[in-house]
Scaffold this active site. Structure first.
Site, PDB file in Angstrom:
ATOM      1  N   TYR A   1      89.610  65.844  22.572  1.00  0.00           N
ATOM      2  CA  TYR A   1      90.267  64.529  22.516  1.00  0.00           C
ATOM      3  C   TYR A   1      89.361  63.523  21.789  1.00  0.00           C
ATOM      4  O   TYR A   1      88.158  63.467  22.049  1.00  0.00           O
ATOM      5  CB  TYR A   1      90.571  64.066  23.944  1.00  0.00           C
ATOM      6  CG  TYR A   1      91.059  62.644  24.001  1.00  0.00           C
ATOM      7  CD1 TYR A   1      92.141  62.225  23.227  1.00  0.00           C
ATOM      8  CD2 TYR A   1      90.437  61.699  24.811  1.00  0.00           C
ATOM      9  CE1 TYR A   1      92.584  60.912  23.264  1.00  0.00           C
ATOM     10  CE2 TYR A   1      90.881  60.390  24.858  1.00  0.00           C
ATOM     11  CZ  TYR A   1      91.950  60.004  24.071  1.00  0.00           C
ATOM     12  OH  TYR A   1      92.390  58.707  24.100  1.00  0.00           O
TER      13      TYR A   1
ATOM     14  N   ASP B   1      87.196  70.416  30.669  1.00  0.00           N
ATOM     15  CA  ASP B   1      88.308  69.468  30.743  1.00  0.00           C
ATOM     16  C   ASP B   1      89.581  70.299  30.888  1.00  0.00           C
ATOM     17  O   ASP B   1      89.994  70.999  29.953  1.00  0.00           O
ATOM     18  CB  ASP B   1      88.330  68.602  29.478  1.00  0.00           C
ATOM     19  CG  ASP B   1      89.385  67.499  29.551  1.00  0.00           C
ATOM     20  OD1 ASP B   1      90.441  67.735  30.174  1.00  0.00           O
ATOM     21  OD2 ASP B   1      89.169  66.429  28.967  1.00  0.00           O
TER      22      ASP B   1
END
Ligand code: P1T
Length: 391
Positions: free
Chosen positions: A112, A184
């Site tokens: 991200y 994540d």
């Protein structure tokens, strides 16, 4: 497909995933019998004598609604400890505080854009080096291991290219060299993948996504089973104070109850969309972990229950066509974020990953990312087909 959760859960004598999602941390409230944990708005809690309280003192340090949600999500991750944060990035920032100055973060080479920005623009200038590494290349990771590495940070599947990394293999390389591994798990969710059971030290979430599931709450979550890490992480959770409000915790708690049924539908709908895209002339490449030639397909098949609701693809006609298609759908809404019941479409290069331009994490400019929602699959396929026809 792997089915590690159910087997592991059963082996450990845990109730099934959805039973835990609906009940863990959520016993009826003792004074009233309320079946749903109340939203405890009180900022402070009465003490009978100094230091003599019922487990709560002040809501930054601990709040009953937050505790319910922390127990619930930690249970789903099969982690012993869970900590909620005001956003995914607040959770990440809290984890990075575990490092001591000079320790390096190895970051998977797709992630991200906000995570990249936090590591490279906030933490690096403070004396925390980082490298972007292709974590599908395990020999390369072993052979080029920087000796100052303190932490390996990976998403799997990654945002937005959906590359999958072998968590167990990376954990084994990192642990042999004294580094901890942070996964994540935002894209997979604990329903599809449980990194702690694969040896990861810490799991982090943007709870804004599938955990909340309805695009109405920003939140973050950290899970671990390590006593020492949990003590340090919860110390900073309180000391730095990036905690979510009780109402936000309630929204995540409520969203998580339906995580399993939502994820099954997300995966099913994603497959229908992938079937359209792989046969479409305008599409150059479809990125979805179930496809046999996808980077990390084998790792995904081994460690995930199913392949998720995110689909990315590139267009032969290039950047401008990608921009046009992203704006041409009517059910897929053009917007950042992901993981909710409604379908979203975006252009990562100009939206969520703009901060990675010019870096090793830059994304192709003809890339489109879809968060496939839980609407009727045929409507989603028709919508996308019509948008592709505008090229
Ligand atoms: O937005 P926030 O709750 O702070 O979470 C950040 C974050 C962390 N990790 C992953 C894998 C993410 O995808 C995100 C946020 N991502 C978007 C907003 C997006 O559209 O990709």
């Amino acid at each position: 497909m792997g089915d590690t959760e159910t087997e592991t859960g059963a082996e450990r004598g845990l109730a099934g995933f959805s039973t835990r999602a609906i009940h863990a941390g959520q016993d009826p409230e003792p004074t009233t019998g309320a079946v749903i944990p109340p939203i405890s708005l009180s900022t402070t809690f009465a003490q009978d004598g100094v230091g003599n309280h019922k487990g709560f003192e002040y809501s930054r340090s601990g709040n009953p609604t937050r505790t319910a949600m922390e127990i619930q999500v930690a249970s789903l991750e099969e982690a012993r400890y869970g900590m909620a944060f005001a956003s995914g990035l607040a959770a990440e920032d809290n984890i990075l505080r575990l490092l001591t100055q000079g320790q390096r973060v190895i970051l998977g080479n797709d992630a991200y854009g906000g995570t990249f920005r936090l590591i490279s623009k906030v933490w690096a200038p403070l004396g925390f080096p980082w490298s972007a590494v292709d974590l599908t290349d395990l020999d390369g990771l072993r052979d080029n291991w920087p000796s100052d590495t303190g932490m390996v940070w990976l998403e799997t599947p990654t945002n937005p290219l959906l590359t999958c990394f072998d968590i167990e293999a990376i954990v084994s390389i990192a642990h042999e060299r004294g580094a901890i591994v942070v996964v994540d798990n935002t894209f997979a969710t604990p329903y599809l993948q449980q990194p702690i059971t694969l040896g990861a030290d810490i799991v982090v979430h943007s709870a804004t996504k599938y955990l909340g599931g309805h695009s109405d709450v920003v939140g973050g979550f950290v899970a671990t089973s390590d006593d020492g890490l949990a003590e340090r992480l919860s110390f900073t959770q309180n000391a730095a104070g990036a905690v979510p409000s009780p109402f936000d915790c309630y929204l995540v708690l409520r969203g998580v109850k339906t995580l399993a049924v939502r994820m099954d539908r997300h995966c099913e709908n994603a497959r229908a969309v992938v079937d359209l895209l792989v046969d479409h002339d305008a599409v150059e490449r479809v990125l979805y972990p179930q496809l046999p030639d996808h980077p990390g397909h084998e790792a995904a098949a081994k460690q995930m229950r199913d392949f998720g609701g995110m689909v990315s693809f590139t267009l032969r006609a290039g950047r401008d066509a990608a921009m046009r298609v992203a704006a041409a759908t009517s059910i897929f809404t053009l917007a950042e974020s992901l993981g909710a019941v409604e379908s979203l479409i975006e252009h990562p290069g100009a939206m969520t990953h703009m901060s990675a331009a010019g870096s090793p994490l830059e994304v192709p400019d003809n890339l489109i990312r879809l968060s496939v929602g839980i609407e009727d699959a045929h409507d989603l396929v028709d919508d996308l087909a019509a948008a592709l026809d505008t090229i």
